[in-house]
Motif scaffolding. Sequence first.
Motif, short mmCIF file in Angstrom:
data_model
loop_
_atom_site.label_atom_id
_atom_site.label_comp_id
_atom_site.label_asym_id
_atom_site.label_seq_id
_atom_site.Cartn_x
_atom_site.Cartn_y
_atom_site.Cartn_z
N ARG A 242 0.82 -1.20 0.00
CA ARG A 242 0.00 0.00 0.00
C ARG A 242 0.85 1.26 0.00
N PHE A 244 2.71 4.86 1.50
CA PHE A 244 2.31 6.10 2.17
C PHE A 244 1.71 7.09 1.18
N ASN A 245 0.77 7.89 1.65
CA ASN A 245 0.24 8.99 0.85
C ASN A 245 1.38 9.97 0.54
N GLY A 246 1.38 10.48 -0.67
CA GLY A 246 2.39 11.46 -1.05
C GLY A 246 3.65 10.87 -1.63
N LYS A 247 3.71 9.54 -1.72
CA LYS A 247 4.87 8.86 -2.34
C LYS A 247 4.34 7.88 -3.38
N GLU A 248 4.64 8.15 -4.61
CA GLU A 248 4.06 7.38 -5.70
C GLU A 248 4.50 5.92 -5.68
N GLU A 262 0.81 14.27 5.31
CA GLU A 262 -0.23 13.54 4.57
C GLU A 262 -0.53 12.16 5.15
N ASN A 263 0.16 11.83 6.25
CA ASN A 263 0.00 10.49 6.84
C ASN A 263 -0.18 10.55 8.35
N ASN A 314 0.13 -2.62 6.10
CA ASN A 314 0.44 -1.65 5.04
C ASN A 314 1.22 -2.28 3.89
#
Length: 549
Positions: A242, A244-248, A262-263, A314
Amino acid sequence: MKYYTFILALFFSIVMPGYTLFSQVSQNEAKKPKLIVGVVVDQMRYDYLTKFSNKYGEGGFKKLEREGHNFKNNYLNYVPTKTAPGHASIYTGTTPSVHGIINNSWYNKKLKKIEYCVNDPNVSPVGTGSKVERHSPNNLLVETIGDANTIATNGKGKTISIALKSRAAILSGGKKADAAYWFRGKGQGGWITSSYYTEQLPEWVRKFNESEKVDIYLDTWNTLLPIESYTESTRDNTSFERGFNGKEKVTFPYNLKALAPENGNYDILKYTPFGNSLTLDFALAALENEALGKDEFTDFLLISFSSTDYIGHNFGVNAIETEDAYLRLDRDIERMLLELNKKVGKENYTLFLTADHGALENSNFLKSEGIAASYFKEGSFKSDLKTKMFALYKDVNVIEDISNNQIYFNKEKIKELGLTVEELTKNILIFLNDYPMIAKALSRKQILSQEFTSTKAQYIQKGFHKERGGDIYYVLEQNTAVYAQSGSGHGSLYEYDSHIPLLFYGARIKKGETNERTYSTSIVATIAEIIDLKIPDTASNLSLKCIKL
């Protein structure tokens, strides 16, 4: 002369054992430890001990195995295999059918809503401005080993329980714990508790929070070892993770400070190995400031390492991130043992390490390897069941709630429609037994009245509480997931969820390993025997064979 000296010593060893060298050695060996250290590693499968063994150091997991006692076939014997029932079962020595913690949250039939396992509107948060941390052990129905020790020592033996998760800290400590602390992330990043335990944080806790040590960990997470050496895991950046948000891309390194906004801000630490390191930092501060293990009354220090669970959910069982978390935890365990030896003395404490549950490999990963696996879509299932109810009774409200693999009936609606519980039960069981991916379904009456020989039915029975349970309980087929299609999950009765490590180490523990099947509900009886404590009435009395006499 030496001959007569030996005869005299032999005489005293038989006739007056309290005064002989032989007896003195025996008494020293059986000396009651001053501290019990309980360590629970959240979501640790047993095979993590062996899978990453070639990269573990000599002072962590390997030291516990080498110098302690390893129960290699230790299991949970109930469902669901979740955090709250896991911790409650470890420290009460019984199962959800008795201690009442049937899941992390469950449907409250009186209030007609889902309730968090440690929710208590009658207490207030302490150490935070948040109003949502109203938590206590009031839903736990029986005493823990710590409670029993507190009673036996008239409150002189302390119990301090620590975890990132409130449910882990609270349910480990029990109702008479001196303190239970958990981590408040968000914009705070500090350890908190509730008014159940105290009206204000102790000075040492306030100082720890004010030290801003948490900010040290809000740095970069890179692999501990060269990333190419992580051959026990799948490659970096797979579709099974999954991230982290903000890391493609789900790849190392992770700039935690940049990703934090963002997390969940400080919550991001829970999803990294540094959450475990921070937990240990705080536990060692408790060891020092609470003077644990310093007098003749046995104390309990209970530590739950929760980050391994967040990381597993995650990234999944086979991710490099998960492997790195265990390699770093191994170093933290070594650090913990060194501090315990220094502050308490190896001969003065007994430690056990176990887990609250294991985990299932990501189902898409299993399918990519040619292994049969499925996703159970709970939303579709609930819709299909309600459609069936409407077809039979022209009213979907005969079912009040569906949660945690349990179905709760609306008794008022059943009466209103002129139906019977027996008729509704029969028709729903027929539906469930024909439904894809459901392995077994049992009615409330069957669970409470029958003696079963099948493992599935026995595990359901031990996980079912008569007051809090529903009217029907069902379990899913093996390798069937109910979580998102990335990361991993748990909760079933199958080996990947129920086979967990159990290691005993330290005072009064004999070296060795056991291949016989054992259960985590025996931990309480074993600790009770080690510290000469009466086993709680509701606990299993089956002590594990690892104690020096």
